[in-house]
Write a protein that holds these residues in place. Structure first.
Motif, mmCIF file in Angstrom:
data_model
loop_
_atom_site.group_PDB
_atom_site.id
_atom_site.type_symbol
_atom_site.label_atom_id
_atom_site.label_comp_id
_atom_site.label_asym_id
_atom_site.label_seq_id
_atom_site.Cartn_x
_atom_site.Cartn_y
_atom_site.Cartn_z
ATOM 1 N N PRO A 175 -6.610 -10.641 1.213
ATOM 2 C CA PRO A 175 -7.189 -9.414 1.757
ATOM 3 C C PRO A 175 -7.229 -9.326 3.277
ATOM 4 C CG PRO A 175 -8.906 -10.933 1.092
ATOM 5 C CD PRO A 175 -7.621 -11.567 0.686
ATOM 6 N N GLY A 224 -0.076 -7.452 1.083
ATOM 7 C CA GLY A 224 -1.526 -7.620 1.196
ATOM 8 C C GLY A 224 -2.141 -7.810 -0.177
ATOM 9 N N GLY A 225 -3.210 -8.570 -0.265
ATOM 10 C CA GLY A 225 -3.923 -8.755 -1.531
ATOM 11 C C GLY A 225 -3.062 -9.440 -2.552
ATOM 12 N N ASP A 226 -2.958 -8.814 -3.727
ATOM 13 C CA ASP A 226 -2.125 -9.342 -4.807
ATOM 14 C C ASP A 226 -0.921 -8.421 -5.003
ATOM 15 O OD1 ASP A 226 -2.242 -11.282 -7.345
ATOM 16 O OD2 ASP A 226 -1.447 -9.332 -7.956
ATOM 17 N N ILE A 258 -1.351 -5.662 -7.807
ATOM 18 C CA ILE A 258 -2.454 -4.690 -7.811
ATOM 19 C C ILE A 258 -2.149 -3.646 -6.733
ATOM 20 C CG2 ILE A 258 -4.944 -4.309 -7.525
ATOM 21 C CD1 ILE A 258 -4.444 -5.976 -9.962
ATOM 22 N N PHE A 259 -1.745 -2.468 -7.154
ATOM 23 C CA PHE A 259 -1.389 -1.377 -6.246
ATOM 24 C C PHE A 259 -0.464 -1.860 -5.126
ATOM 25 C CE2 PHE A 259 -5.785 -0.342 -7.752
ATOM 26 C CZ PHE A 259 -5.375 0.577 -8.700
ATOM 27 N N THR A 297 -7.018 -10.085 -4.450
ATOM 28 C CA THR A 297 -6.906 -8.653 -4.222
ATOM 29 C C THR A 297 -8.118 -8.128 -3.441
ATOM 30 O OG1 THR A 297 -6.432 -6.553 -5.293
ATOM 31 C CG2 THR A 297 -7.936 -8.010 -6.462
ATOM 32 N N ALA A 298 -7.881 -7.066 -2.650
ATOM 33 C CA ALA A 298 -8.928 -6.553 -1.755
ATOM 34 C C ALA A 298 -10.198 -6.157 -2.505
ATOM 35 C CB ALA A 298 -8.393 -5.352 -0.976
ATOM 36 N N MET A 328 -7.705 2.838 -1.868
ATOM 37 C CA MET A 328 -7.086 4.035 -1.268
ATOM 38 C C MET A 328 -7.907 5.297 -1.534
ATOM 39 S SD MET A 328 -3.142 3.135 -2.267
ATOM 40 C CE MET A 328 -3.514 2.297 -3.800
ATOM 41 N N ALA A 338 -12.338 -5.514 4.940
ATOM 42 C CA ALA A 338 -13.048 -6.638 4.323
ATOM 43 C C ALA A 338 -12.435 -7.973 4.714
ATOM 44 C CB ALA A 338 -13.014 -6.488 2.810
ATOM 45 N N ALA A 351 -10.185 0.555 3.078
ATOM 46 C CA ALA A 351 -11.528 0.315 2.569
ATOM 47 C C ALA A 351 -11.540 0.339 1.049
ATOM 48 C CB ALA A 351 -12.477 1.382 3.104
HETATM 49 N N1 SAH Z 1 -2.047 -5.097 -3.108
HETATM 50 C C1 SAH Z 1 -3.262 -4.825 -2.352
HETATM 51 C C2 SAH Z 1 -3.639 -3.374 -2.354
HETATM 52 C C3 SAH Z 1 -2.667 -2.468 -1.650
HETATM 53 S S1 SAH Z 1 -3.148 -0.799 -1.675
HETATM 54 C C4 SAH Z 1 -4.387 -5.696 -2.908
HETATM 55 O O1 SAH Z 1 -4.232 -6.300 -3.974
HETATM 56 O O2 SAH Z 1 -5.415 -5.780 -2.249
HETATM 57 C C5 SAH Z 1 -3.956 -0.638 -0.112
HETATM 58 C C6 SAH Z 1 -5.432 -0.462 -0.305
HETATM 59 O O3 SAH Z 1 -6.049 -1.718 -0.512
HETATM 60 C C7 SAH Z 1 -6.157 0.104 0.903
HETATM 61 O O4 SAH Z 1 -6.065 1.509 0.947
HETATM 62 C C8 SAH Z 1 -7.567 -0.338 0.626
HETATM 63 O O5 SAH Z 1 -8.186 0.461 -0.354
HETATM 64 C C9 SAH Z 1 -7.335 -1.717 0.026
HETATM 65 N N2 SAH Z 1 -7.431 -2.798 1.031
HETATM 66 C C10 SAH Z 1 -6.467 -3.631 1.425
HETATM 67 N N3 SAH Z 1 -6.933 -4.528 2.326
HETATM 68 C C11 SAH Z 1 -8.241 -4.246 2.494
HETATM 69 C C12 SAH Z 1 -9.304 -4.805 3.275
HETATM 70 N N4 SAH Z 1 -9.105 -5.861 4.070
HETATM 71 N N5 SAH Z 1 -10.525 -4.246 3.186
HETATM 72 C C13 SAH Z 1 -10.766 -3.197 2.388
HETATM 73 N N6 SAH Z 1 -9.808 -2.623 1.634
HETATM 74 C C14 SAH Z 1 -8.568 -3.136 1.671
#
Ligand code: SAH
Length: 248
Positions: A12, A88-90, A93-94, A118-119, A169, A198, A226
């Motif tokens: 994240p 970013g994240g996983d 997941i989106f 994931t975030a 999102m 985050a 967020a």
């Molecule tokens: N694959 C990513 C998500 C990508 S979609 C995952 O698994 O986290 C992008 C969305 O993820 C952003 O619009 C927001 O809603 C969220 N996001 C990603 N990084 C974030 C962070 N550090 N803090 C809060 N929301 C985050």
């Protein structure tokens, strides 16, 4: 000799939330295709001679078309390189990981997906919110605040679920999200939280209620990226209203 593509979850934001496996694989890559939500600090694990290609595609910003990213990935792999697609994240997941592995499968290119935190999970934890709690909710629903067609999600359908809602999102559609959930019968006093950036130094957290969610988020200038959490467990968030770690 064919190479290999790794879809790597970069977590994240906090570089310490990278998995050990992701760190190891990063060190094997010849080419790295990097999304813009990836904290560049994780590249400390990459080889100094790795080729870095930025392929950011945030909504509303200048972005690299998905088809181009996929072609790039396939081309480097066919030339025998180890390709790291950092997301970013996983990745699943989106993160369009599903589309990318379909293309890799069709092309017969060897690939592997490395999980990231994931975030939605990281943001809840950063705010002190347990996403499940046997006293008050039966599960978690992760959803996106906007659909591919640009339409509105079925808020009424989500309002009926007895689960914590974790919305990615969602910042651009807060008003209609709140209206949709309220009209469908979710109580206005349902706890809600917004966690922006985050796990990063500029993290901001807001604790509020469903009825006040959109107004409070606008008033406090909460921006993307967020995560929005709606459900009883959001009431267990850390007591602060808005905490900007920069201001602290
Ligand atoms: N694959 C990513 C998500 C990508 S979609 C995952 O698994 O986290 C992008 C969305 O993820 C952003 O619009 C927001 O809603 C969220 N996001 C990603 N990084 C974030 C962070 N550090 N803090 C809060 N929301 C985050």
């Amino acid at each position: 000799m064919q190479g290999k593509v790794y879809l790597i979850g970069a977590g994240p934001g906090d570089p310490e939330l990278l998995t050990l496996k992701a760190a190891r694989v990063l060190g094997e890559c010849d080419v790295l295709l990097v999304d813009d939500l990836v904290n560049r600090a994780v590249l400390a694990h990459a080889r100094p001679d790795a080729r870095l290609i930025e392929v950011g595609k945030r909504g509303g910003c200048v972005s690299t078309p998905q088809a181009f990213i996929t072609r790039l990935m396939l081309r480097h792999a066919r030339q025998g390189r180890i390709v790291g697609r950092l997301k970013g994240g996983d990745p699943f997941i989106f993160g369009r990981g599903g589309e990318e592995i379909e293309a890799l499968r069709q092309a017969g290119v060897t690939h592997e997906v490395i999980n990231g935190i994931t975030a939605g999970l990281a943001a809840a934890t950063a705010a002190g919110i347990p996403l499940t709690h046997r006293d008050c909710c039966r599960g978690v629903t992760m959803l996106t605040g906007h659909t591919q067609e640009g339409g509105e999600p079925d808020w009424a359908g989500y309002a009926r679920l007895d689960t914590t809602l974790v919305i990615y999102m969602g910042m651009r559609h807060l008003d209609s999200m709140v209206q949709g959930l309220l009209q469908a019968g979710r109580a206005g006093h349902t706890p809600a939280a917004v966690i922006a950036h985050a796990t990063l130094p500029q993290e901001q957290r807001l604790s509020t209620t469903l009825a006040r969610l959109a107004d409070d988020a606008h008033r406090h200038g909460m921006d993307s990226p967020a995560i929005v959490v709606i459900g009883e467990v959001a009431g267990l968030a850390l007591p602060q209203t808005v905490v900007s770690m920069l201001a602290a």
